[in-house]
Design a protein around this motif. Structure first.
Motif, PDB file in Angstrom:
ATOM      1  N   GLU A  26       2.531   3.438   1.258  1.00  0.00           N
ATOM      2  CA  GLU A  26       1.589   4.261   1.034  1.00  0.00           C
ATOM      3  C   GLU A  26       0.845   4.079  -0.172  1.00  0.00           C
ATOM      4  OE1 GLU A  26       3.935   6.372   1.511  1.00  0.00           O
ATOM      5  OE2 GLU A  26       3.887   7.693   2.634  1.00  0.00           O
ATOM      6  N   GLU A  27       1.566   3.657  -1.768  1.00  0.00           N
ATOM      7  CA  GLU A  27       0.973   3.345  -2.679  1.00  0.00           C
ATOM      8  C   GLU A  27       0.491   1.958  -3.231  1.00  0.00           C
ATOM      9  OE1 GLU A  27      -0.486   5.959  -4.305  1.00  0.00           O
ATOM     10  OE2 GLU A  27       0.057   7.272  -2.530  1.00  0.00           O
ATOM     11  N   LEU A  28       1.830   0.985  -2.357  1.00  0.00           N
ATOM     12  CA  LEU A  28       0.801  -0.516  -2.613  1.00  0.00           C
ATOM     13  C   LEU A  28       0.245  -1.316  -1.498  1.00  0.00           C
ATOM     14  CD1 LEU A  28       5.038  -0.381  -2.602  1.00  0.00           C
ATOM     15  CD2 LEU A  28       3.203  -0.164  -4.134  1.00  0.00           C
ATOM     16  N   GLY A  29      -0.853  -0.443  -0.999  1.00  0.00           N
ATOM     17  CA  GLY A  29      -1.675  -1.562  -0.226  1.00  0.00           C
ATOM     18  C   GLY A  29      -2.114  -2.053  -0.904  1.00  0.00           C
ATOM     19  N   GLY A  30      -2.752  -1.649  -1.511  1.00  0.00           N
ATOM     20  CA  GLY A  30      -3.957  -2.948  -2.859  1.00  0.00           C
ATOM     21  C   GLY A  30      -3.213  -4.255  -3.047  1.00  0.00           C
ATOM     22  N   ARG A  31      -1.824  -4.094  -3.363  1.00  0.00           N
ATOM     23  CA  ARG A  31      -0.924  -5.688  -3.784  1.00  0.00           C
ATOM     24  C   ARG A  31      -0.615  -6.534  -2.748  1.00  0.00           C
ATOM     25  NH1 ARG A  31       4.602  -2.529  -6.606  1.00  0.00           N
ATOM     26  NH2 ARG A  31       3.413  -1.498  -8.634  1.00  0.00           N
ATOM     27  N   TYR A  32      -0.210  -7.552  -3.307  1.00  0.00           N
ATOM     28  CA  TYR A  32       0.124  -8.487  -2.731  1.00  0.00           C
ATOM     29  C   TYR A  32       1.680  -9.149  -2.994  1.00  0.00           C
ATOM     30  CZ  TYR A  32      -4.807 -10.380  -2.965  1.00  0.00           C
ATOM     31  OH  TYR A  32      -5.943  -9.453  -2.561  1.00  0.00           O
ATOM     32  N   PRO A  33       1.769 -10.016  -1.551  1.00  0.00           N
ATOM     33  CA  PRO A  33       3.086  -9.812  -1.472  1.00  0.00           C
ATOM     34  C   PRO A  33       4.100 -10.615  -2.456  1.00  0.00           C
ATOM     35  CG  PRO A  33       1.925 -11.251   0.699  1.00  0.00           C
ATOM     36  CD  PRO A  33       1.246 -10.756  -0.805  1.00  0.00           C
ATOM     37  N   HIS A  34       3.410 -11.533  -3.192  1.00  0.00           N
ATOM     38  CA  HIS A  34       4.574 -12.098  -4.556  1.00  0.00           C
ATOM     39  C   HIS A  34       4.618 -11.086  -5.317  1.00  0.00           C
ATOM     40  CE1 HIS A  34       0.265 -12.266  -6.213  1.00  0.00           C
ATOM     41  NE2 HIS A  34       1.062 -12.322  -7.294  1.00  0.00           N
ATOM     42  N   GLU A  35       3.813  -9.595  -5.394  1.00  0.00           N
ATOM     43  CA  GLU A  35       4.148  -8.730  -6.075  1.00  0.00           C
ATOM     44  C   GLU A  35       5.013  -7.459  -5.449  1.00  0.00           C
ATOM     45  OE1 GLU A  35       0.196  -7.973  -8.214  1.00  0.00           O
ATOM     46  OE2 GLU A  35       0.484  -7.914  -6.297  1.00  0.00           O
ATOM     47  N   LEU A  36       6.194  -8.060  -4.680  1.00  0.00           N
ATOM     48  CA  LEU A  36       6.894  -6.639  -4.113  1.00  0.00           C
ATOM     49  C   LEU A  36       8.581  -7.668  -3.817  1.00  0.00           C
ATOM     50  CD1 LEU A  36       4.677  -5.605  -0.858  1.00  0.00           C
ATOM     51  CD2 LEU A  36       4.931  -4.918  -2.766  1.00  0.00           C
ATOM     52  N   SER A  37       8.911  -6.501  -3.601  1.00  0.00           N
ATOM     53  CA  SER A  37      10.482  -6.659  -3.804  1.00  0.00           C
ATOM     54  C   SER A  37      10.771  -7.420  -2.087  1.00  0.00           C
ATOM     55  CB  SER A  37      11.477  -5.823  -3.944  1.00  0.00           C
ATOM     56  OG  SER A  37      11.544  -5.062  -2.850  1.00  0.00           O
ATOM     57  N   GLY A  38      12.357  -7.950  -1.875  1.00  0.00           N
ATOM     58  CA  GLY A  38      12.631  -8.061  -0.784  1.00  0.00           C
ATOM     59  C   GLY A  38      12.558  -7.429   0.337  1.00  0.00           C
ATOM     60  N   GLY A  39      12.722  -6.326  -0.071  1.00  0.00           N
ATOM     61  CA  GLY A  39      13.078  -5.232   1.136  1.00  0.00           C
ATOM     62  C   GLY A  39      11.568  -4.587   1.300  1.00  0.00           C
TER      63      GLY A  39
END
Length: 347
Positions: free
Chosen positions: A128-141
């Protein structure tokens, strides 16, 4: 109602058969794993269900609706399927929320309602808190959870997953498998996924289908395929084991070089018939106090969950699993543990 029913399916690539006379069914809210070596047709079957490869023969029905066969082929976008690829296929220039909204563009025209469904999708996978992030800012999971959410917001009738956990760190993989399985069950969504990993298949699926050269060699629960394989290929594919010569004594008993085994079921072999007994490493007992055949310990490895021992006995080298390490240079003996025997005709 069945979520999927396939009859007599055949697919070819450059004129060569990839799938041949394949039939398979999937119940509502069931998770099925397609397991097999590379090139055996697993991914081709997923793509045929999705309408991404041509079908040479057979029929595919989704919830009793004919989507392939009898001279018709429903386009992929009309089949109401979710497809999750090995590399997630997220758009790098779109935020997490925008990735989900993109998948909804054909399903929800009203912007306000589309935003609501994006929020629902993110909540389903705990992002819910990560909607504004971009894919490269996320872990693989986290990226895999976004791919799952993007598929689920479209409310598919069937979810297809191609090697969905192969790019996930092993420390995260187990938890992610548990979470996604729980999510699919809670949403009532049937799923088919492809993997090379038996551990993933055991943890994620209700049933397994083992592929061999374009055919399904056996379908069943993981424990059924592991303990009662129908063919030598399935037996060897599902894990290590050794073939020992044996002879059927009567309808329930088998004589082997390591002793007699009793079956709880009637054997499909006549008395006196020679057979080969397939024995798993954990079905052998090895130790100083075992009443059995003397053996030589060649090596042992501590693997965390068990100790893998390699022993020499007569003309065989056998793998045996124990819970603890054995003392070196001590006389050891080997015997069969009581178990339901797996028999094959002599090779």
């Amino acid at each position: 109602m069945t979520a999927l029913n396939i009859t007599g399916l055949a697919c070819r690539y450059n004129g060569q058969p990839v799938l041949q006379d394949l039939s398979l069914s999937l119940a509502d809210n069931e998770i099925l794993c397609l397991l097999g070596a590379s090139g055996c047709g697993k991914t081709t079957l997923l793509k045929a269900i999705a309408g991404l490869v041509p079908v040479a023969a057979g029929e595919i029905r989704l919830h009793d609706q004919l989507v392939e066969g009898q001279g018709q082929s429903l386009p992929p976008e009309a089949r109401q399927l979710g497809f999750i690829f090995q590399d997630y296929a997220l758009f790098p220039h779109l935020s997490v929320a925008e990735n989900l909204a993109f998948g909804l563009r054909h399903h929800e025209r009203e912007p306000g309602r589309r935003a609501e469904r994006v929020e629902e999708g993110l909540a389903l996978v705990g992002l819910e808190e990560l909607g504004g992030r971009y894919p490269h800012e996320l872990s693989g999971g986290q990226q895999q959870r976004v791919a799952i959410a993007r598929a689920l917001v479209c409310r598919p009738r069937l979810l297809l997953l191609d090697e969905p956990f192969s790019n996930i760190d092993s420390q995260v993989r187990g938890r992610l498998i548990h979470d996604i399985r729980r999510l699919l069950k809670a949403q009532g969504i049937a799923a088919i996924f492809v993997t090379h990993s038996k551990d993933e298949a055991f943890a994620f699926a209700d049933r397994l289908a083992v592929f061999h050269e374009g055919h399904i060699a056996q379908v069943g629960r993981g424990d059924e395929l592991y303990h009662q394989p129908a063919t030598r290929y399935v037996a060897e594919f599902m894990g290590a084991g050794t073939y020992l010569p044996a002879r059927v004594r009567d309808g329930h008993r088998i004589d082997s070089p390591l002793g007699m085994l009793t079956s709880t079921r009637s054997l499909a072999h006549s008395a006196g018939q020679p057979v080969e007994l397939f024995v798993r490493p954990q079905q052998l007992a090895l130790g100083e106090d075992v009443a059995g055949e003397p053996v030589q310990l060649l090596e042992q490895q501590f693997l965390g969950s068990h100790v893998r021992c390699l022993v020499a006995w007569r003309q065989w080298r056998l793998e045996v699993w124990r819970n603890d390490l054995l003392p070196v240079d001590q006389p050891l003996r080997l015997s069969l543990r009581a178990h339901e025997p797996v028999l094959f005709a002599p090779a």
